[in-house]
Design a protein around this motif. Structure first.
Motif, PDB file in Angstrom:
ATOM      1  N   LEU A 115      12.102  28.076  -0.998  1.00  0.00           N
ATOM      2  CA  LEU A 115      13.284  28.576  -0.331  1.00  0.00           C
ATOM      3  C   LEU A 115      14.181  28.093  -0.687  1.00  0.00           C
ATOM      4  O   LEU A 115      14.479  27.934  -0.865  1.00  0.00           O
ATOM      5  N   ASP A 116      14.783  29.457   0.063  1.00  0.00           N
ATOM      6  CA  ASP A 116      16.149  29.701   0.210  1.00  0.00           C
ATOM      7  C   ASP A 116      17.407  28.339   1.137  1.00  0.00           C
ATOM      8  O   ASP A 116      17.256  28.889   2.217  1.00  0.00           O
ATOM      9  N   ARG A 117      17.749  27.702   0.059  1.00  0.00           N
ATOM     10  CA  ARG A 117      18.402  26.783   0.749  1.00  0.00           C
ATOM     11  C   ARG A 117      19.574  27.274   1.560  1.00  0.00           C
ATOM     12  O   ARG A 117      19.579  26.475   2.922  1.00  0.00           O
ATOM     13  N   ASP A 118      19.743  28.188   1.436  1.00  0.00           N
ATOM     14  CA  ASP A 118      20.977  28.475   2.162  1.00  0.00           C
ATOM     15  C   ASP A 118      20.893  29.537   2.909  1.00  0.00           C
ATOM     16  O   ASP A 118      21.400  29.228   4.538  1.00  0.00           O
ATOM     17  N   ASP A 119      19.999  30.469   3.358  1.00  0.00           N
ATOM     18  CA  ASP A 119      18.948  30.274   5.070  1.00  0.00           C
ATOM     19  C   ASP A 119      18.410  29.200   5.702  1.00  0.00           C
ATOM     20  O   ASP A 119      18.938  29.216   6.676  1.00  0.00           O
ATOM     21  N   PHE A 120      17.967  28.213   5.468  1.00  0.00           N
ATOM     22  CA  PHE A 120      18.035  27.159   5.968  1.00  0.00           C
ATOM     23  C   PHE A 120      19.013  26.496   6.149  1.00  0.00           C
ATOM     24  O   PHE A 120      19.100  26.525   7.514  1.00  0.00           O
ATOM     25  N   LEU A 121      20.107  26.190   5.670  1.00  0.00           N
ATOM     26  CA  LEU A 121      21.513  26.085   6.351  1.00  0.00           C
ATOM     27  C   LEU A 121      22.009  27.330   7.423  1.00  0.00           C
ATOM     28  O   LEU A 121      22.731  26.643   8.347  1.00  0.00           O
ATOM     29  N   ARG A 122      21.949  28.333   7.056  1.00  0.00           N
ATOM     30  CA  ARG A 122      22.219  29.136   8.721  1.00  0.00           C
ATOM     31  C   ARG A 122      21.561  28.317   9.635  1.00  0.00           C
ATOM     32  O   ARG A 122      22.045  28.578  10.970  1.00  0.00           O
ATOM     33  N   SER A 123      19.953  28.378   9.293  1.00  0.00           N
ATOM     34  CA  SER A 123      19.223  28.025  10.431  1.00  0.00           C
ATOM     35  C   SER A 123      19.448  27.271  11.353  1.00  0.00           C
ATOM     36  O   SER A 123      19.583  26.932  12.755  1.00  0.00           O
ATOM     37  N   LEU A 124      20.070  26.244  10.780  1.00  0.00           N
ATOM     38  CA  LEU A 124      20.669  24.859  11.407  1.00  0.00           C
ATOM     39  C   LEU A 124      22.098  25.082  11.836  1.00  0.00           C
ATOM     40  O   LEU A 124      21.889  24.866  12.996  1.00  0.00           O
ATOM     41  N   ARG A 160       4.441  28.736   4.551  1.00  0.00           N
ATOM     42  CA  ARG A 160       4.540  26.658   3.872  1.00  0.00           C
ATOM     43  C   ARG A 160       4.684  26.034   4.574  1.00  0.00           C
ATOM     44  O   ARG A 160       5.495  24.983   3.824  1.00  0.00           O
ATOM     45  N   TYR A 161       4.604  26.160   5.789  1.00  0.00           N
ATOM     46  CA  TYR A 161       4.642  25.052   6.175  1.00  0.00           C
ATOM     47  C   TYR A 161       3.685  23.819   5.703  1.00  0.00           C
ATOM     48  O   TYR A 161       4.318  22.564   5.738  1.00  0.00           O
ATOM     49  N   ASP A 162       2.366  23.835   5.345  1.00  0.00           N
ATOM     50  CA  ASP A 162       1.443  22.127   5.241  1.00  0.00           C
ATOM     51  C   ASP A 162       1.798  21.751   3.956  1.00  0.00           C
ATOM     52  O   ASP A 162       2.252  21.012   3.846  1.00  0.00           O
ATOM     53  N   SER A 163       2.247  23.176   3.179  1.00  0.00           N
ATOM     54  CA  SER A 163       3.236  22.734   1.811  1.00  0.00           C
ATOM     55  C   SER A 163       4.319  22.150   2.128  1.00  0.00           C
ATOM     56  O   SER A 163       4.251  21.386   1.501  1.00  0.00           O
ATOM     57  N   PHE A 164       4.609  22.415   2.819  1.00  0.00           N
ATOM     58  CA  PHE A 164       6.074  21.590   3.061  1.00  0.00           C
ATOM     59  C   PHE A 164       6.368  20.604   3.711  1.00  0.00           C
ATOM     60  O   PHE A 164       5.912  19.446   3.216  1.00  0.00           O
ATOM     61  N   HIS A 165       4.936  20.344   4.517  1.00  0.00           N
ATOM     62  CA  HIS A 165       4.958  19.128   5.335  1.00  0.00           C
ATOM     63  C   HIS A 165       3.875  17.764   4.201  1.00  0.00           C
ATOM     64  O   HIS A 165       4.949  16.924   4.307  1.00  0.00           O
ATOM     65  N   ASP A 166       3.364  18.938   3.895  1.00  0.00           N
ATOM     66  CA  ASP A 166       2.942  17.815   2.518  1.00  0.00           C
ATOM     67  C   ASP A 166       3.890  17.248   1.422  1.00  0.00           C
ATOM     68  O   ASP A 166       3.919  15.872   1.378  1.00  0.00           O
ATOM     69  N   ARG A 167       4.441  18.128   1.727  1.00  0.00           N
ATOM     70  CA  ARG A 167       6.270  18.088  -0.120  1.00  0.00           C
ATOM     71  C   ARG A 167       6.996  17.052   0.938  1.00  0.00           C
ATOM     72  O   ARG A 167       7.728  15.141   0.239  1.00  0.00           O
ATOM     73  N   VAL A 168       7.021  16.815   1.764  1.00  0.00           N
ATOM     74  CA  VAL A 168       8.016  15.521   3.077  1.00  0.00           C
ATOM     75  C   VAL A 168       7.572  14.175   3.200  1.00  0.00           C
ATOM     76  O   VAL A 168       7.642  13.396   2.782  1.00  0.00           O
ATOM     77  N   LEU A 185      17.918  19.474   2.126  1.00  0.00           N
ATOM     78  CA  LEU A 185      17.464  20.260   1.221  1.00  0.00           C
ATOM     79  C   LEU A 185      17.409  20.703  -0.145  1.00  0.00           C
ATOM     80  O   LEU A 185      16.851  21.715  -0.636  1.00  0.00           O
ATOM     81  N   ASP A 186      16.994  19.839  -1.013  1.00  0.00           N
ATOM     82  CA  ASP A 186      16.092  19.544  -2.345  1.00  0.00           C
ATOM     83  C   ASP A 186      14.632  19.680  -1.467  1.00  0.00           C
ATOM     84  O   ASP A 186      14.239  20.725  -2.795  1.00  0.00           O
ATOM     85  N   LEU A 187      14.345  19.288  -1.134  1.00  0.00           N
ATOM     86  CA  LEU A 187      13.302  19.867  -0.683  1.00  0.00           C
ATOM     87  C   LEU A 187      12.633  20.732  -0.100  1.00  0.00           C
ATOM     88  O   LEU A 187      11.746  21.606  -1.032  1.00  0.00           O
ATOM     89  N   VAL A 188      13.241  22.063   0.286  1.00  0.00           N
ATOM     90  CA  VAL A 188      13.235  23.006   0.853  1.00  0.00           C
ATOM     91  C   VAL A 188      13.300  24.001  -0.610  1.00  0.00           C
ATOM     92  O   VAL A 188      12.300  24.302  -0.932  1.00  0.00           O
ATOM     93  N   GLU A 189      14.111  24.106  -1.035  1.00  0.00           N
ATOM     94  CA  GLU A 189      14.283  24.268  -2.546  1.00  0.00           C
ATOM     95  C   GLU A 189      13.432  24.474  -4.085  1.00  0.00           C
ATOM     96  O   GLU A 189      13.102  25.298  -4.287  1.00  0.00           O
ATOM     97  N   ALA A 190      12.783  23.152  -4.033  1.00  0.00           N
ATOM     98  CA  ALA A 190      11.362  22.681  -4.670  1.00  0.00           C
ATOM     99  C   ALA A 190      10.512  23.921  -3.609  1.00  0.00           C
ATOM    100  O   ALA A 190       9.898  23.974  -4.969  1.00  0.00           O
ATOM    101  N   GLU A 191      10.816  23.939  -2.510  1.00  0.00           N
ATOM    102  CA  GLU A 191       9.240  24.301  -1.859  1.00  0.00           C
ATOM    103  C   GLU A 191       9.025  26.279  -2.295  1.00  0.00           C
ATOM    104  O   GLU A 191       8.505  26.863  -1.900  1.00  0.00           O
TER     105      GLU A 191
END
Length: 155
Positions: free
Chosen positions: A93-102, A59-67, A85-91
């Motif tokens: 994607l799982d915000r909790d998974d992203f938080l764990r990755s951070l 989802r890199y390209d569409s997420f990049h466009d969203r940001v 986190l709102d952008l991750v969720e709007a895409e």
């Protein structure tokens, strides 16, 4: 969490800001890109980490466009964790998974590698377009000027 953004008014005069955003609008209009009046330069580190997270899910390209749209059109501070986190969720994607990755620092090595690659190529400003590993086009240019420069490079 990254520090808050730096107000653009601390870096540019009001006239320079107006000229810069007028140029962005002129350049973006034929491409369907709307630019608002950005007030701060956001610390984009968290957004970059989220982009790498999105890359792992195809989802890199569409997420990049969203940001991009969030920052330049919606005038949201992409340095703010809640915004990212709102952008991750709007895409989708799982915000909790992203938080764990951070928390794990999972994508920090990728950012470090990208920075090293950019430094090795002599990148000092964004955007920088590198063509055939030799030629650089630095900065935002009106589309016709960008095409002309690219045409000259490509011969």
């Amino acid at each position: 969490m990254p520090p808050e953004g730096i107000p653009l008014a601390e870096r540019f005069s009001p006239d320079d800001l107006k000229r810069m955003f007028d140029n962005f609008r002129r350049t973006g209009e034929p491409l369907g890109i709307t630019f608002g009046d950005v007030k701060v330069t956001s610390n984009s580190r968290t957004a970059l980490l989220a982009s790498e997270f999105a890359r792992d899910y195809g989802r890199y390209d569409s997420f990049h466009d969203r940001v991009f749209r969030a920052y330049f059109t919606e005038i949201r501070d992409i340095g703010n964790l809640e915004v990212v986190l709102d952008l991750v969720e709007a895409e989708g994607l799982d915000r909790d998974d992203f938080l764990r990755s951070l928390e794990e620092g999972k994508y920090l090595p990728r950012l470090a590698r990208a920075r090293q690659d950019g430094e090795a190529l002599g990148v000092k400003a964004v955007p920088t377009f590198i063509v055939e590993q030799r030629h650089r086009i630095v900065g935002t240019l009106p589309l016709d000027q960008f095409k002309a420069r690219l045409t000259r490079i490509m011969g």
